[in-house]
Design an enzyme around this catalytic site. Structure first.
Site, PDB file in Angstrom:
ATOM      1  CG  ASP A   1      -5.865  -8.156  -4.239  1.00  0.00           C
ATOM      2  OD1 ASP A   1      -5.686  -8.158  -3.001  1.00  0.00           O
ATOM      3  OD2 ASP A   1      -6.992  -8.135  -4.774  1.00  0.00           O
TER       4      ASP A   1
ATOM      5  N   GLY B   1       0.826  -1.209   0.000  1.00  0.00           N
ATOM      6  CA  GLY B   1       0.000   0.000   0.000  1.00  0.00           C
ATOM      7  C   GLY B   1       0.859   1.257   0.000  1.00  0.00           C
TER       8      GLY B   1
ATOM      9  CE  LYS C   1      -5.046  -1.860  10.682  1.00  0.00           C
ATOM     10  NZ  LYS C   1      -3.877  -1.528   9.859  1.00  0.00           N
TER      11      LYS C   1
ATOM     12  N   GLY D   1      -2.507   6.435  16.028  1.00  0.00           N
ATOM     13  CA  GLY D   1      -3.825   7.034  16.244  1.00  0.00           C
ATOM     14  C   GLY D   1      -4.202   7.748  14.951  1.00  0.00           C
ATOM     15  N   PRO D   2      -4.955   8.822  15.058  1.00  0.00           N
ATOM     16  CG  PRO D   2      -6.310  10.555  15.795  1.00  0.00           C
ATOM     17  CD  PRO D   2      -5.590   9.354  16.271  1.00  0.00           C
TER      18      PRO D   2
ATOM     19  CB  SER E   1     -22.837  -8.544   3.829  1.00  0.00           C
ATOM     20  OG  SER E   1     -21.661  -8.082   3.201  1.00  0.00           O
TER      21      SER E   1
ATOM     22  CE1 TYR F   1      -9.314  -0.844  14.676  1.00  0.00           C
ATOM     23  CE2 TYR F   1      -9.502   1.546  14.844  1.00  0.00           C
ATOM     24  CZ  TYR F   1      -9.475   0.393  14.075  1.00  0.00           C
ATOM     25  OH  TYR F   1      -9.609   0.470  12.718  1.00  0.00           O
TER      26      TYR F   1
ATOM     27  NE  ARG G   1      -8.423  -8.189  -1.807  1.00  0.00           N
ATOM     28  CZ  ARG G   1      -9.419  -7.478  -2.334  1.00  0.00           C
ATOM     29  NH1 ARG G   1     -10.530  -7.287  -1.651  1.00  0.00           N
ATOM     30  NH2 ARG G   1      -9.302  -6.947  -3.537  1.00  0.00           N
TER      31      ARG G   1
HETATM   32  C1  HXC Z   1     -21.030  -1.589   4.978  1.00  0.00           C
HETATM   33  C2  HXC Z   1     -19.641  -2.051   3.201  1.00  0.00           C
HETATM   34  C3  HXC Z   1     -19.119  -0.723   3.228  1.00  0.00           C
HETATM   35  C4  HXC Z   1     -19.648   0.162   4.201  1.00  0.00           C
HETATM   36  C5  HXC Z   1     -18.138  -1.821   1.630  1.00  0.00           C
HETATM   37  N1  HXC Z   1     -18.980  -2.674   2.204  1.00  0.00           N
HETATM   38  N2  HXC Z   1     -18.174  -0.631   2.230  1.00  0.00           N
HETATM   39  N3  HXC Z   1     -20.571  -2.479   4.061  1.00  0.00           N
HETATM   40  N4  HXC Z   1     -20.591  -0.324   5.045  1.00  0.00           N
HETATM   41  N5  HXC Z   1     -19.212   1.411   4.284  1.00  0.00           N
HETATM   42  C6  HXC Z   1     -19.258  -4.058   1.788  1.00  0.00           C
HETATM   43  C7  HXC Z   1     -19.853  -4.107   0.400  1.00  0.00           C
HETATM   44  O1  HXC Z   1     -21.229  -3.833   0.417  1.00  0.00           O
HETATM   45  C8  HXC Z   1     -19.544  -5.552  -0.005  1.00  0.00           C
HETATM   46  O2  HXC Z   1     -20.462  -6.456   0.565  1.00  0.00           O
HETATM   47  C9  HXC Z   1     -18.209  -5.817   0.660  1.00  0.00           C
HETATM   48  O3  HXC Z   1     -18.057  -4.823   1.695  1.00  0.00           O
HETATM   49  C10 HXC Z   1     -17.044  -5.705  -0.303  1.00  0.00           C
HETATM   50  O4  HXC Z   1     -17.082  -4.423  -0.891  1.00  0.00           O
HETATM   51  P1  HXC Z   1     -16.219  -4.090  -2.185  1.00  0.00           P
HETATM   52  O5  HXC Z   1     -16.318  -2.642  -2.434  1.00  0.00           O
HETATM   53  O6  HXC Z   1     -16.610  -5.048  -3.280  1.00  0.00           O
HETATM   54  O7  HXC Z   1     -14.766  -4.518  -1.686  1.00  0.00           O
HETATM   55  P2  HXC Z   1     -13.371  -4.163  -2.244  1.00  0.00           P
HETATM   56  O8  HXC Z   1     -13.458  -3.569  -3.620  1.00  0.00           O
HETATM   57  O9  HXC Z   1     -12.537  -5.353  -2.008  1.00  0.00           O
HETATM   58  O10 HXC Z   1     -12.883  -2.962  -1.287  1.00  0.00           O
HETATM   59  C11 HXC Z   1     -12.436  -3.216  -0.011  1.00  0.00           C
HETATM   60  C12 HXC Z   1     -12.843  -2.058   0.934  1.00  0.00           C
HETATM   61  C13 HXC Z   1     -12.497  -0.678   0.325  1.00  0.00           C
HETATM   62  C14 HXC Z   1     -12.168  -2.293   2.283  1.00  0.00           C
HETATM   63  C15 HXC Z   1     -14.382  -2.118   1.116  1.00  0.00           C
HETATM   64  O11 HXC Z   1     -12.966   0.363   1.146  1.00  0.00           O
HETATM   65  C16 HXC Z   1     -11.025  -0.525   0.103  1.00  0.00           C
HETATM   66  O12 HXC Z   1     -10.506  -1.004  -0.906  1.00  0.00           O
HETATM   67  N6  HXC Z   1     -10.289   0.136   1.035  1.00  0.00           N
HETATM   68  C17 HXC Z   1      -8.854   0.310   0.922  1.00  0.00           C
HETATM   69  C18 HXC Z   1      -8.401   1.606   1.462  1.00  0.00           C
HETATM   70  C19 HXC Z   1      -8.862   1.895   2.870  1.00  0.00           C
HETATM   71  O13 HXC Z   1      -9.858   1.333   3.342  1.00  0.00           O
HETATM   72  N7  HXC Z   1      -8.174   2.803   3.542  1.00  0.00           N
HETATM   73  C20 HXC Z   1      -8.523   3.170   4.892  1.00  0.00           C
HETATM   74  C21 HXC Z   1      -7.669   2.385   5.797  1.00  0.00           C
HETATM   75  S1  HXC Z   1      -7.660   3.161   7.340  1.00  0.00           S
HETATM   76  P3  HXC Z   1     -21.788  -6.999  -0.203  1.00  0.00           P
HETATM   77  O14 HXC Z   1     -22.302  -8.077   0.700  1.00  0.00           O
HETATM   78  O15 HXC Z   1     -22.722  -5.820  -0.287  1.00  0.00           O
HETATM   79  O16 HXC Z   1     -21.344  -7.501  -1.547  1.00  0.00           O
HETATM   80  C22 HXC Z   1      -7.237   2.074   8.471  1.00  0.00           C
HETATM   81  C23 HXC Z   1      -6.737   2.684   9.739  1.00  0.00           C
HETATM   82  C24 HXC Z   1      -7.711   2.669  10.840  1.00  0.00           C
HETATM   83  O17 HXC Z   1      -7.280   0.921   8.300  1.00  0.00           O
HETATM   84  C25 HXC Z   1      -7.289   3.510  12.009  1.00  0.00           C
HETATM   85  C26 HXC Z   1      -7.809   4.922  11.953  1.00  0.00           C
HETATM   86  C27 HXC Z   1      -7.496   5.700  13.175  1.00  0.00           C
END
Ligand code: HXC
Length: 277
Positions: free
Chosen positions: A67, A16, A163, A190-191, A106, A148, A69
């Protein structure tokens, strides 16, 4: 903060690494003389980031689409990285997260985050670790978790579970592989504002302000502060640090846990009245 060639001779792979905190750490490592490889899912983002590093004359940087995964894809990319010379450091930075009420998740939603964070970090760590062990080479793994990981957190259940798993992997392998020259540590940020996290986790300015107030230092983290800590933990000078997690959150999680932290709402008059009573 460090001598300019602190990381000279080290080849570092950041998952990433094309955006957000991964990109900031990559820039920091390059500035300290490291050779950098970044990987991620989106080719154009990786290309742009490496081009930016080269424009800034930051040294040797390369990219691979991967990827994490997908264990087979990881194996292929790590093999390609090695072909060009062995790796010294792996940074498990790639993550996925979103806010949701847990009862609405889901199975695919759970998988989406857990497979990136937990399986992805394990795939990368095992692919690199096996090579280091086979070659009898030392190696370092640094994983980016979150505070967390041990407190848990509502509304980010898949991320908290994943995590926590990455932290368990860090501690497990620190013991299992430590005697064979491989050390593993983690950082719990943290943030730290990034486009990806903020878009998903901080949906409006009022929430951002409320969050800022939760932090004893009264501000969010700066990317360079995280990069400095990461540089220390992958440098040879920290060789005796193994299986550790270092929090960098301005005191946020402690304040959340501290029993009387809410007393900060009291004014001086309230305190005077309290004492009299
Ligand atoms: C509920 C959700 C959702 C949401 C996605 N889904 N977003 N459900 N609320 N907000 C569900 C979808 O409906 C789907 O289920 C399933 O998750 C897969 O979604 P896709 O979009 O097809 O997945 P994908 O393309 O693999 O994307 C993965 C992802 C996406 C995690 C959902 O956001 C991503 O690629 N993120 C990468 C970057 C990222 O997240 N950065 C932030 C990291 S911050 P169904 O059943 O409907 O098919 C971090 C630090 C935390 O981690 C600490 C902060 C202080």
């Amino acid at each position: 903060m460090f001598q300019a060639d602190l990381l000279r001779g080290k080849k570092v792979l950041i998952t990433g690494g094309g955006s957000g905190l991964g990109k900031s750490m990559g820039r920091g490592f390059l500035e300290l003389g490291a050779e950098l490889v970044i990987c991620g899912r989106r080719q154009e983002v990786l290309e742009e980031t490496v081009a930016e590093f080269h424009t800034d004359y930051l040294g040797r940087a390369a990219w691979h689409v991967c990827d994490i995964r997908d264990a087979e894809a990881v194996e292929a990319v790590v093999g390609a990285v090695w072909q060009d010379g062995p790796l010294d450091v792996l940074v498990n930075n790639a993550a996925g997260n979103f806010l949701a009420k847990s009862e609405t998740l889901s199975p695919r939603a759970l998988d989406a985050v857990v497979r990136i964070v937990l399986h992805g970090s394990a795939n990368m760590t095992l692919a690199c670790g096996r090579r280091w062990l086979e070659e009898g080479r030392p190696g370092t793994v640094l994983s980016i978790v979150t505070s967390y990981a041990w407190t848990g957190s509502p509304y980010v259940l898949p991320s908290a579970m994943a995590k926590a798993g990455v932290l368990a992997m860090t501690r497990s392998l620190a013991t299992e592989w430590g005697g064979r020259g491989i050390r593993l540590n983690a950082i719990a940020p943290g943030p730290f504002p990034t486009e990806g996290a903020w878009q998903r986790l901080v949906p409006d300015p009022a929430l951002e302000e409320a969050w800022r107030k939760k932090i004893p230092l009264g501000r969010f983290g700066e990317h360079a502060e995280l990069a400095n800590l990461a540089a220390y933990l992958i440098a040879d000078g920290s060789a005796y640090v193994n299986g550790e997690v270092v929090t960098i959150d301005g005191g946020e999680w402690l304040k959340g846990a501290a029993q009387f932290a809410l007393m900060e709402q009291l004014s001086d008059e309230d305190w005077a009245a309290l004492r009299k009573r």
